[in-house]
Design a protein around this motif. Structure first.
Motif, PDB file in Angstrom:
ATOM      1  N   ASP A 126     -20.385  -5.958  51.081  1.00 55.20           N
ATOM      2  CA  ASP A 126     -19.551  -5.346  50.038  1.00 55.20           C
ATOM      3  C   ASP A 126     -18.396  -4.592  50.682  1.00 55.20           C
ATOM      4  N   ILE A 127     -17.331  -4.457  49.904  1.00 56.56           N
ATOM      5  CA  ILE A 127     -16.148  -3.744  50.398  1.00 56.56           C
ATOM      6  C   ILE A 127     -16.273  -2.240  50.178  1.00 56.56           C
ATOM      7  N   GLY A 178     -20.937  -9.895  47.152  1.00 54.76           N
ATOM      8  CA  GLY A 178     -20.125  -9.425  46.026  1.00 54.76           C
ATOM      9  C   GLY A 178     -20.884  -9.342  44.720  1.00 54.76           C
ATOM     10  N   SER A 228     -12.482 -12.038  45.354  1.00 56.11           N
ATOM     11  CA  SER A 228     -11.894 -11.976  46.700  1.00 56.11           C
ATOM     12  C   SER A 228     -11.490 -13.348  47.226  1.00 56.11           C
ATOM     13  N   THR A 245     -24.189 -15.268  39.974  1.00 55.31           N
ATOM     14  CA  THR A 245     -24.317 -14.367  38.826  1.00 55.31           C
ATOM     15  C   THR A 245     -23.419 -14.955  37.722  1.00 55.31           C
ATOM     16  N   ARG A 254     -23.762  -6.494  42.712  1.00 54.52           N
ATOM     17  CA  ARG A 254     -24.484  -5.235  42.848  1.00 54.52           C
ATOM     18  C   ARG A 254     -25.932  -5.380  42.373  1.00 54.52           C
ATOM     19  N   ARG A 293     -12.500  -0.895  46.627  1.00 53.66           N
ATOM     20  CA  ARG A 293     -13.080  -1.551  45.443  1.00 53.66           C
ATOM     21  C   ARG A 293     -12.043  -1.493  44.320  1.00 53.66           C
ATOM     22  N   LYS A 348     -19.390 -11.825  41.203  1.00 51.19           N
ATOM     23  CA  LYS A 348     -17.978 -11.942  40.816  1.00 51.19           C
ATOM     24  C   LYS A 348     -17.046 -11.272  41.823  1.00 51.19           C
ATOM     25  N   GLY A 349     -17.598 -10.424  42.714  1.00 52.73           N
ATOM     26  CA  GLY A 349     -16.789  -9.876  43.802  1.00 52.73           C
ATOM     27  C   GLY A 349     -16.333 -11.002  44.734  1.00 52.73           C
ATOM     28  N   ASP A 357     -14.569  -7.228  53.843  1.00 54.32           N
ATOM     29  CA  ASP A 357     -14.106  -8.197  52.859  1.00 54.32           C
ATOM     30  C   ASP A 357     -15.010  -9.455  52.898  1.00 54.32           C
ATOM     31  N   ILE A 358     -15.437  -9.905  51.746  1.00 59.52           N
ATOM     32  CA  ILE A 358     -16.424 -10.994  51.687  1.00 59.52           C
ATOM     33  C   ILE A 358     -15.951 -12.231  52.449  1.00 59.52           C
TER      34      ILE A 358
END
Ligand code: ADP
Length: 542
Positions: free
Chosen positions: A269-270, A244, A191, A211, A246, A126, A186-187, A288-289
Motif C-alpha cells: 500500500d502507498i 491495493g 495506480s 475486489t 484494505r 493516498r 481498486k488501488g 506504489d503498487i
C-alpha cells in the motif's frame, strides 16, 4: 474558433465547459469518478451553504474510496460572517471531516498557490478529496495582475518503491506457501498497475481474486481468476498478497471465520498507516503498487519460483468454481415469469460490449451483477464502493461518458441500477439526454428495496384505504414505468417483462448510437441471491 451560428454564437465558449448536473451531490460523485478514471482530480463547483452541504456526501465517498477530487465552494461574504449572511455556514471546518485538505485562500493573490496545494494533496500519497472555499466578495474584487504569484501545476506523484529487505521477506513468505492467493483491489486499478500484475499472475501461476472495483485489472475470464470460489479462496488461503485493497468490511477485516486465524498477509500500500490495520502483516511493502509488484516479480524470477498448477489447492478451487457455476446455470435457465436476477444478467451479459464501462448500484442488483457481468479491462467498473453509497450511479455514468466521449466515442456506458438505487439520482436522466451521452440505463425492477410486492397484493393494500399504514416500508410502487422518464427527455425507453423483450431492447439500445436509453426490466419481486456460505456482513469475534 467559434463555429457556432445564429443565436448560438452568443454562447460563451467558457460557459460550455460548465456542465451542470441536476443535483450537487451527483455532480460531486461525477467529479470523483473522473478522478478515478483519469488519475487527475475532477473539480466540482457548488454554491454556498446547502450547495456545499449536498456535496459533502460526494466528498465523503471520494475520500473513503481514496479517489482524488477538488470541490470549490462559494461562500458568504467575509464581512457578513457571524451576522447571519445568506447561506452562511462554517464550510472550511465542515469539510475537514470529509477531506485531506480544506482551506480558504487568504486573498485573491493566494488562489493559485492554494489550488496547486489542493491538486497536489488530492493525488500525492493516498489520493482523496480537497476543498477550496471562495467567499462571495472575491468574485467582485479587483486584483492587480502583477501582484499575483503564479504557481506551476505540481509534478506527477513521485513513485516510491518498497524497502529491498521487505521485498525479500515477502518473496520468502510466498515461496513457502502451499495455498497462496492474490487479492487485487481498486488501488491497483487506480495506480494503473495492470501490466505488472498480469505478469505476476502469469509468471508465478497465482490464483487471484479481484475486489468489486479491482475487477478487470486482470480480465475476469483469465484462467487464474477464482472469483467463482471467493469464500473458499479467502477461507483457506495460507498466504495472501494484498495489492491495493484494505482489510475492511469488504474483505471481512482479514479475520476468522472468513480467513484462517494464522493466514499470512503480504500487504502492499502507498499509505503507511494502512499497513497492519486489523491484522499484523507477515511482510509490509510501503510503496506504489506498480513499482512494488515489479520489485516482487524480479525477486521471484531470481528465485525461479512458480506456483505449480496441479496442487490440491488448485483442485479444490476448481471444483468449487464448477459447483457454483452449475448452481448459477440452474437459476439462469429458469423459464418462469417474472424473471429472476440471474436470468436477466445472463441475457445482459450476452450483449455487453467487452470494452463498455459498467456502472452498478443497488443491493442484489449490484451483488449478483458483480458475479454475473464480467470486466475485461481495468477501471471499467464503478459501483457503490467502500462507503456502499447509493445514489452514485447516474453521476458516475455521466462522468464515464464524458471521459470516453472524446477519446473513444464508440465506447458505451452501461448503468445497471436497482429500482430503489435509481430513485436516488433518476432525474439525472435529463442531464444524460441534454448532452446526448452514450449511456444505456438498465433498471432491474423488483418493486422495492431487497423485495417488493406484486401488483395484486398492492391492489389489496390500496383497497384497504390505508396504504401508508399497511405497505411495508421497503416496497415501492409496483410496475413503475421508469422508462418513461427517459422518453420524456427525448431518449428511448423500454418496458420489458420477458427474455425476448429484454434481448430485443438490448439489441435496439446498442444499435442506437445517438440516443441514450433506459430499459426497465420487471423481475420477480421475491427474487433473491442464491444461498451463500456466509452472510455478506460477517461479524468476527476477534
Ligand atoms: P477495495 O475497495 O478494492 O478493496 P480499497 O479502496 O479498500 O480497495 O483500497 C485501496 C488501497 O489502495 C488504499 O489503501 C490506498 O491507500 C491504496 N492505493 C491507492 N493508490 C495506490 C498506489 N499508487 N500504490 C499503492 N497503493 C495505493
Amino acid at each position: 474558433m467559434n463555429k457556432l451560428t445564429g443565436p448560438l454564437r452568443k454562447i460563451n465558449t467558457e460557459q460550455k465547459l460548465l456542465r451542470p448536473l441536476q443535483v450537487w451531490e451527483t455532480a460531486c460523485y461525477a467529479a470523483s469518478a473522473v478522478g478515478y478514471l483519469t488519475g487527475r482530480p475532477g473539480a466540482c463547483l457548488v454554491v454556498s451553504g446547502p450547495g456545499l452541504l449536498h456535496a459533502l456526501g460526494g466528498m465523503a465517498n471520494a475520500n473513503m474510496n481514496c479517489w482524488p477530487l477538488i470541490v470549490i465552494g462559494g461562500s458568504s461574504d467575509r464581512n457578513q460572517e457571524t451576522k447571519g449572511a445568506f447561506q452562511e455556514f462554517p464550510q472550511v471546518e465542515a469539510c475537514r471531516l470529509y477531506s485531506k485538505f480544506s482551506a480558504r485562500p487568504s486573498s485573491l493573490e493566494a488562489i493559485p498557490a492554494v489550488i496547486e496545494k489542493a491538486v497536489r494533496f488530492s493525488i500525492y500519497g493516498r489520493p482523496g478529496a480537497c476543498y477550496v472555499d471562495m467567499p462571495g466578495d472575491f468574485v467582485n474584487q479587483q486584483v492587480n495582475k502583477s501582484s499575483v504569484k503564479y504557481v506551476k501545476c505540481c509534478l506527477s506523484p513521485p513513485v516510491s518503491t518498497a524497502e529491498p529487505s521487505a521485498v525479500s521477506e515477502a518473496a520468502s513468505v510466498l515461496a513457502h506457501s502451499s495455498q497462496p492467493l492474490l487479492i487485487i483491489g481498486k488501488g491497483a486499478a487506480y495506480s494503473r498497475a495492470e501490466n505488472s500484475i498480469r505478469k505476476l499472475v502469469d509468471q508465478c501461476g497465482l490464483p487471484f481474486l479481484p475486489t468489486p472495483m479491482g475487477k478487470g485489472v486482470v480480465p475476469d475470464n483469465h484462467p487464474n481468476c477464482v472469483a467463482a470460489a471467493r469464500s473458499r479462496a479467502l477461507q483457506h488461503a495460507d498466504v495472501i498478497i494484498l495489492l491495493g485493497a484494505r482489510l475492511n468490511w469488504i474483505l471481512h477485516f482479514g479475520l476468522p471465520p472468513r480467513f484462517q486465524p494464522n493466514v499470512k498477509f503480504i500487504q502492499v500500500d502507498i499509505c503507511a498507516e494502512e499497513l497492519g490495520n486489523n491484522v499484523r502483516p507477515a511482510a509490509a511493502l510501503l510503496g506504489d503498487i506498480n513499482a512494488v509488484t515489479d520489485q516482487l516479480l524480479e525477486q521471484l524470477v531470481l528465485m525461479k519460483w512458480k506456483y505449480p498448477s496441479y496442487t490440491e489447492w488448485w483442485k479444490g478451487l476448481r471444483e468449487k468454481m464448477k459447483i457454483n457455476d452449475e448452481m448459477t446455470k440452474a437459476l439462469v435457465l429458469q423459464k418462469s415469469l417474472p424473471m429472476n436476477y440471474y436470468t436477466v444478467f445472463h441475457h445482459v451479459r450476452e450483449f455487453l460490449p467487452t470494452d463498455c464501462i459498467l456502472v452498478s448500484e443497488g443491493a442484489n442488483t449490484m451483488d449478483i451483477g458483480r458475479i454475473m457481468l464480467p470486466n475485461y479491462h481495468p477501471r471499467h467498473r464503478l459501483d457503490a464502493g467502500t462507503f456502499a453509497t447509493m445514489g452514485v450511479g447516474l453521476g458516475f455514468a455521466i462522468a464515464a461518458a464524458m471521459v470516453v466521449k472524446d477519446q473513444t466515442p464508440e465506447q458505451r456506458v452501461i448503468c445497471v441500477e436497482g429500482d430503489s438505487a435509481f430513485g436516488f439520482s433518476g432525474m439525472e436522466v435529463e442531464t444524460i439526454c441534454r448532452y446526448n451521452l452514450p449511456v444505456i440505463i438498465i433498471v432491474v425492477n423488483n418493486n422495492g428495496i431487497y423485495n417488493g410486492l406484486d401488483a395484486n397484493t398492492w391492489k389489496e393494500i390500496l383497497e384497504s384505504g390505508e396504504p401508508a399504514a399497511l405497505a411495508p416500508p421497503a416496497c415501492l410502487l409496483p410496475n413503475s414505468h421508469y422508462e418513461q422518464i427517459m422518453s420524456t427527455f427525448g431518449g428511448k425507453g423500454y418496458f420489458v417483462q420477458t427474455p425476448e423483450e429484454l434481448r430485443s431492447a438490448l439489441k435496439a439500445s446498442l444499435a442506437e448510437k445517438q440516443v441514450p436509453s433506459l430499459i426497465n426490466v420487471m423481475i420477480d419481486p421475491q427474487s433473491n441471491r442464491k444461498q451463500q456460505d456466509f452472510h455478506w456482513l460477517t461479524r468476527s469475534n476477534m
